[in-house]
Design a protein around this motif. Structure first.
Motif: not given
Ligand code: ARG
Length: 589
Positions: A122-124, A356, A328, A119, A161, A348, A159, A324, A346, A352
């Motif tokens: 992780g772009a939003n 996790f 997940d 994973d 966001g 990041t 994955h 979130y 994962y 985080q």
């Molecule tokens: N979108 C999240 C961020 O910008 C990262 C995602 C990471 N993956 C996950 N399964 N939470 O911080």
């Protein structure tokens, strides 16, 4: 294929057995005193207690048994009981021939390949990519390639966001600016327009403004939260607007990931598991895992042995919106159901890590993830500027990916032009490839969990532990081989290798023979920096060898061919490793 260390260990083990000791004591490792020997065995130290003998006595007996071995050119028992070893040139060349003929250059493959979900990325959606996403994409892509190379089955999931408050913020901001849009007409029954009412640049402007405003304007924040909730429960106009955001944003994201040589098998996101949430939540309630606390639905994840605070894992907010965590957990449930992975990893920012930990515990406790599925969080450090502070643009804003690549490329281009004379076209094409290597290697060569300094000047240098230096070495080999062919030479098969003559040649052969064991280990440990370290050693070993050894001028035809075969092997191993890190070598530089 066996690693060279395995073969040497077997040989040493035989000698231990012949001398009346346990063969398992014959474990050989790379020497930690390269000034004294190439390999070492500490088995006599380990066996001393068991056999009630002085270690040096055991070592001496084993050394005697090893004295005629074809594998070792030197065996010395030294105080207090180490075996210092040198591999014989003949055995090394024989082993390296097998490596050269092996499709994976001697990488030991797993008996049972693991199914791994990575994973990363992780772009939003609707939010600009920041350097944290850059790191996640770079590290994840390298790990995907390394684990695949090491024989595992890997599924990479971006994955996205795409379901959180940022969507609500953007919706609320657009609704305020353009209330007349059909998306906001509750009575609308037609089909929503094909065209999005915004471009990617609009979105990128809307989000930061809306986000800043929500921090000062409680009313607006409430609206955004309500919009998020409405979106999640299926408000048709919001859904249609969300579809547009996805469309516009995804196109831009794909372009960005493409420019980084990063690809995904799955383009799923938080929103992909919406349908699962109600049943999952219901089960957690029914089975007594989830309970209400201040209106929110939570699961306790504290354990008796905790020394730090471990807040409960929140499943639903008090307004019923999912968060979130919720997406997940539902994603884990889906992954287990669809893919039965052995391992989920994962990536990041390490900030985080508590998150996790909570989610992993919750997933285990509630049976969402079975006990034999490994869960790993690989938290990476911050990318800092040369001032030691988190990387920013010159005007203090968040660095856009295009800008970062653009700046690096410009510096790379300058250095390329400054070097040997090249056509403008060549310089441009080379800069594209090498700039990416500079950025990626600069990142990957650091242990992921550490912060590092993004130093364009250093990263783009052709000297030192840099991407351009590695690529320069590959290109150098290619040009020697081209010259050899121009002079009428025929490129031999890789396994036309001959035993090494000098120290530098032997060193290069030893480094090459270690590729497989290193690759399997670096992949298993999720450690691209170890692959970078190997590449740097290999490039150095090659350049030293090349400096000391006449190749094209070698008069003995068999030896010349053997040296050329060594060049071919070095080129192929370098390129394989470069590719596994996620970049490529140009043909010229
Ligand atoms: N979108 C999240 C961020 O910008 C990262 C995602 C990471 N993956 C996950 N399964 N939470 O911080």
């Amino acid at each position: 294929m066996n690693t060279l260390l395995d073969l040497l260990s077997q040989e040493a083990g035989k000698a231990f057995a012949e001398a009346g000791y346990d063969a398992a004591l014959g474990r050989v490792t790379v020497s930690n005193r390269p000034d004294l020997c190439e390999y070492q065995c500490n088995g006599a130290m380990a066996g001393a207690k068991q056999y009630h003998k002085a270690p040096i006595q055991i070592a001496g007996e084993v050394a005697e048994k090893l004295s005629g071995s074809a594998y070792f050119s030197e065996v010395a028992a030294v105080a207090p009981g180490f075996l210092n070893l040198k591999v014989s040139e003949g055995a090394l060349a024989e082993y390296l021939k097998e490596v050269a003929a092996d499709e994976k250059f001697g990488t030991p493959l797993p008996e049972k390949p693991l199914k791994i979900i990575l994973d990363y990325g992780g772009a939003n959606v609707a939010k600009p990519l920041h350097v944290g996403h850059l790191r996640s994409a770079i590290i994840g892509e390298a790990l995907k390639r390394m684990l695949r190379y090491a024989g595992h089955e890997v599924i990479g999931d971006v994955h996205l966001g795409d379901w959180g408050l940022q969507m609500g913020l953007v919706i609320a901001a657009i609704e305020e600016q353009q209330p007349e849009l059909v998306y906001f007409d509750p009575g609308f029954t037609g089909t929503y327009p094909e065209e999005a009412p915004f471009t990617i640049s609009d979105l990128e402007e809307i989000y930061p403004k809306a986000s800043a405003r929500s921090k000062e304007d409680a009313d607006f924040k409430a609206k955004a939260m309500e919009a998020t909730h409405q979106l999640q429960i299926g408000n048709p106009g919001y859904r249609a607007l969300w579809d547009q955001m996805m469309k516009v944003s995804l196109k831009d994201l794909k372009k960005n990931y493409d420019s980084l040589n990063v690809t995904f098998d799955l383009w799923k996101g938080e929103s992909s598991v919406q349908d699962r949430i109600p049943a999952m939540v219901q089960r957690l309630k029914d089975e007594g895992y989830a309970y209400l606390s201040d209106g929110a639905l939570v699961v306790d994840v504290k354990e008796d042995t905790d020394t730090k605070e471990m807040p409960p894992c929140m499943i639903l907010k008090s307004d019923g919106a999912s968060l979130y965590n919720t997406t997940d957990l539902a994603t884990m449930e889906e992954r287990v159901e669809l893919y039965h992975p052995d391992w989920m990893v994962y990536m990041t920012d390490k900030r985080q890590s508590l998150y996790f930990e909570q989610v992993f515990r919750c997933a285990r406790k509630t049976g969402i993830v079975p006990g034999d599925t490994k869960l790993t969080f690989l938290g990476f450090g911050t990318m800092n500027g040369t001032d030691g502070k988190p990387f920013k643009t010159r005007d203090g804003g968040v660095m856009r990916l295009e800008m970062l690549i653009g700046d690096t490329r410009a510096e790379m281009l300058r250095k390329i032009r400054e070097g040997r004379p090249v056509t403008e076209e060549e310089a441009q094409a080379t800069a594209d490839i090498v700039a990416l290597a500079a950025i990626k290697y600069g990142d990957l060569s650091n242990q992921a969990s550490k912060d590092y300094i993004f130093d364009i000047d250093r990263f783009t240098s052709f000297e030192g532990d840099t991407g351009p230096y590695i690529l320069y070495t590959v290109v150098r080999i290619k040009s020697i081989l081209a010259k050899y062919e121009e002079n009428g030479g025929r490129i031999p098969a890789r396994d036309a290798l001959v035993p090494a003559v000098g120290e530098d040649e032997k060193k290069l052969q030893m480094v090459l023979s270690g590729f497989g064991a290193m690759m399997a280990g670096a992949a298993q440990e999720l450690a691209p920096h170890k692959l970078c370290g190997y590449l740097y050693d290999l490039a150095n070993a090659f350049n030293k060898f090349y400096h000391e050894t006449p190749i094209l001028a070698e008069t003995d035809p068999v030896r010349r061919e053997g040296l050329v075969a060594l060049l071919v092997l070095a080129r192929d191993v370098l390129e394989t490793a470069v590719h596994a890190l996620g970049f490529d070598a140009p043909s010229k530089m």
